[in-house]
Enzyme design. Structure first.
Site, PDB file in Angstrom:
ATOM      1  N   CYS A   3       0.706  -1.328  -0.081  1.00  0.00           N
ATOM      2  CA  CYS A   3      -0.036   0.093   0.052  1.00  0.00           C
ATOM      3  C   CYS A   3       0.857   1.112   0.054  1.00  0.00           C
ATOM      4  O   CYS A   3       0.432   2.416  -0.183  1.00  0.00           O
ATOM      5  CB  CYS A   3      -1.137   0.113   1.087  1.00  0.00           C
ATOM      6  N   CYS A  26      -1.956   9.347   6.171  1.00  0.00           N
ATOM      7  CA  CYS A  26      -0.752   9.361   6.766  1.00  0.00           C
ATOM      8  C   CYS A  26      -0.805   9.555   8.366  1.00  0.00           C
ATOM      9  O   CYS A  26      -0.306   8.879   9.077  1.00  0.00           O
ATOM     10  CB  CYS A  26       0.325  10.523   6.205  1.00  0.00           C
TER      11      CYS A  26
END
Lengths: 339, 405
Positions: A35, A106
């Protein structure tokens, strides 16, 4: 390139607490190479006090992933496990003065790694995977394909309108309309195949009605004649600063009233016009108030839904047109901050 | 800190190039002096028509077209691609299949996805091998009487791998299909002589060879049936409506002329610098490799995959060192998938995320290449030290097992 805040750049170029922590007693690992981002968070927790005495990270990922990881360690060092558990991804993003919507994942990765590390320390079960997934569809609200799919499936959504109500996706600039339509049609098709919804309920690509255009309310003059207002009786909250006779600049700017009305009479007329138009704005959740009048300038304050509305310019144009017609001379309407 | 004083190194020429100053100079009079519409009678446009003809002839030479009217100016590569594919489908009723490759530019792939999904077109996406070379057997198998158009790129924008388009065009004609090539990366870098090939349509873009942005062209072989995408005025012989972007076309002409004049020597020099860059990187930095077909690729493109780190982080550090490159990384594009080109080449995720593309131009110098070679080792090792997949001397295959994959 991304519009990273200075703080993101700083934490990327000068990461705090990067590297391995050899005497860690709680480790959280999330992500994977496939990913494109992964984080290993290592904590040294004092078993007596539950205080996180040290934290280090190793991150595989883009600039904001590294910055988020570093920010996370800064945020949790010195906190107890219980305090650290309350930390959200938004805290990480806020600490960095914000992240671009595409990069919010993130900060989510940071939160997940923390949860995993805390779980490793306390022996709890790890939370379910909340990592964001799929392409970012709605950039205005940061909604990705995975979240939209879950909302469609869970709530059996079959119209674009409902998708927007449930997820906010497409609720602002609507430039994601086409991918949103495609996604809804695809998922509905799968749901029909699975027997979750009936074929006739399923959304068919391209069948959505045209987006309803909001009427530019500022231009619309109510059909019914406005109730006659007692003349020369401006309503109480409106304060009009009369153009000071001693201000020659303002006078010079102002063309002579073609109507031959005095400045005071004009001001009264203007306030009346705005009063008459106010119900239209209120219906839309906004409001407009007359602040001042200087020569050919009418200053108003926009509140509620009107302020910041993309239609504000046309709203003001509508008011200006009405006033210009009534006074018989060109008028500009300008929004000002409320004093 | 001393890096910031040095002039920046631009190695992202596959994204776009610097417009040559001579090109700007050639364009300028057509903004403020000869600004008239080329279709007008009066003096303000009198010189425009002649300048446009000259530009068309310069481009004709660059791509080796037999006639200058085979060139249709468009707004860029994407418009040319859309026009070509849609036209080919419309002029051949009964043929509703498109063949393309898995590594095309999004200007082709996104269009094909749309046609497949919403317009009943069948799309064959031909795979490539690990070097990015087309699977010719799969291509032959996909060709049929149903094929309306075959579209293969001349050169890949990410790896520089060149497809043998002239041969591929002949195969397409065997079943009566039209052949289109997206040559946006090839024009200006490779010698092209369209009249000696069977290619029916070719897309190109001006800003890839030092011309202005917002302009491209579609080559349409004489006699090829065609349906315009934009209808309206009679411009481009009725094949592309809209007032000609005269300054840009004239700029493109100048860029084409300049590019062709020195192409042979430029290509050789760029290839030398590219090899120096690739060899230097592989020697100085472990766990990295060059992607693409070493035997047949663009002279200016080097894509090197660095394992265990992510491309955007490398780019940010390079940018700090005054070096501009690009990556096939997911993070720079906003999607979570790494480059579809590298994935189609079966490059493992460990490396695909860390692939960096350096694309040179004829302005690139040896000194610039050496600066990259000096900067890269420190950047890569710094990021690897931060990576959970790295253990100091190499990979850490079993040491890191995240909670989910």
């Amino acid at each position: 390139m991304w519009d990273y805040s200075d703080k993101v750049k700083d934490y990327f170029f000068n990461p705090r607490n990067a590297g391995a922590l050899t005497d860690a007693n709680a480790v959280g690992e999330v992500g994977s190479l496939s990913c494109g981002d992964a984080l290993k968070l290592m904590l040294k927790v004092n078993p007596e006090t539950d205080v996180i005495e040290d934290a280090k990270f190793q991150t595989f990922g883009c600039g904001s992933a590294i910055a988020s990881s570093s920010a996370l360690t800064e945020l949790i060092i010195g906190k107890t496990i219980a305090q650290a558990k309350l930390l959200t991804n938004q805290d990480i993003a806020d600490f960095l003065d914000g992240l671009p919507p595409e990069k919010m994942h993130c900060s989510v990765m940071g939160q997940e790694a923390l949860h995993a590390a805390v779980a490793a320390y306390t022996g709890e079960e790890v939370d379910e995977d909340e990592h964001e997934e799929g392409a970012l569809i709605c950039k205005c609200f940061g909604v990705d394909a995975g979240m939209i799919e879950r909302a469609i499936r869970t709530n059996k959504l079959t119209t674009l309108e409902m998708v927007t109500f449930y997820t906010k996706a497409g609720g602002s600039c609507a430039s994601c309309r086409e991918p949103l339509e495609e996604l809804l049609a695809d998922i509905n098709k799968e749901m029909v195949a699975e027997g979750a919804i009936r074929p006739e309920e399923a959304y068919v690509f391209g069948s959505a009605p045209k987006p309803k255009r909001k009427k530019a309310q500022g231009f619309v003059i109510p059909d019914a004649a406005p109730a006659p207002m007692p003349p020369a009786q401006p309503s109480a909250p409106i304060q009009i600063a009369m153009p000071a006779a001693a201000a020659p600049v303002a006078v010079a700017e102002a063309p002579q009233p073609a109507s031959g009305l005095s400045a005071a009479k004009e001001a009264i007329l203007v306030s009346k016009i705005i009063e008459e138009m106010r119900p239209t704005f209120r219906r839309d959740g906004g409001d407009v108030e007359l602040v001042d009048m200087e020569g050919s300038l009418v200053l108003v304050s926009l509140v509620g839904a009107c302020s910041g509305c993309q239609l504000a310019a046309s709203t003001l144009g509508g008011i200006a047109q009405k006033i210009t017609e009534t006074l018989g001379r060109p008028i500009r309407v300008m929004p000002v901050a409320r004093s | 800190m001393k890096d910031t004083v040095l002039p920046p190194v631009y190695l992202d020429n596959n994204a776009t190039t610097r417009v040559f100053p001579e090109v700007v100079e050639a364009m300028l009079p057509y903004f403020t002096e000869q600004f008239g519409n080329a279709s007008s009678i009066h003096a303000f446009g009198s010189e425009v028509g002649g300048a446009l003809r000259q530009a068309r002839k310069s481009l004709q030479k660059l791509i080796g077209a037999e006639f200058d009217h085979e060139i249709i100016f468009t707004s860029g590569g994407s418009e040319s691609n859309n026009t070509a594919i849609r036209s080919a489908l419309q002029v051949q009723p009964g043929r509703d299949e498109v063949i393309t490759s898995a590594v095309e530019h999004p200007a082709i792939l996104t269009l094909c996805d749309w046609l497949e999904k919403h317009e009943g077109v069948t799309v064959h996406r031909i795979p490539v091998d690990k070097l990015g070379r087309l699977d010719i057997d799969a291509y032959r198998a996909a060709l049929s009487e149903k094929t309306a158009v075959v579209s293969f790129m001349w050169a890949n924008n990410e790896t520089g791998t060149v497809f043998p388009v002239d041969g591929l065009a002949e195969l397409a004609h065997e079943v009566g299909a039209l052949f289109h090539t997206d040559a946006v990366q090839a024009v200006g870098k490779l010698p092209i002589d369209l009249m000696s090939t069977e290619i029916d349509m070719l897309s190109l873009s001006s800003h890839k060879f030092h011309g202005p942005k917002g302009l491209g062209a579609l080559y349409l072989r004489k006699g090829t049936r065609f349906r315009p995408l934009l209808r309206g005025g009679h411009q481009e012989r009725g094949r592309r409506a809209g007032t000609e972007n005269a300054p840009a076309i004239i700029g493109l002409g100048k860029a084409a002329e300049m590019t062709l004049a020195t192409m042979a020597e430029d290509s050789a020099r760029m290839a030398g610098l590219r090899d120096r860059l690739e060899k230097g990187l592989v020697q100085r930095i472990g766990h990295c490799f060059v992607t693409g077909d070493p035997h047949d690729r663009l002279p200016n493109t080097a894509t090197v995959a660095f394992e265990y780190i992510e491309g955007e982080a490398i780019l940010l550090k390079l940018n700090q060192a005054g070096i501009a490159a690009s990556s096939g990384s997911a993070c720079t594009s906003g999607s979570l998938e790494p480059s579809h080109v590298l994935r189609a080449m079966d490059i493992p995720f460990t490396a695909a995320h860390g692939a960096i593309r350096f694309s040179l131009s004829r302005e690139t110098t040896e000194e610039e290449i050496d600066r990259v070679l000096d900067a890269m080792p420190g950047i890569i090792s710094g990021l690897r030290e931060m990576s959970p997949f790295w253990s100091g001397d190499g990979a850490q295959p079993d040491g890191f097992n995240p909670a989910y994959a």
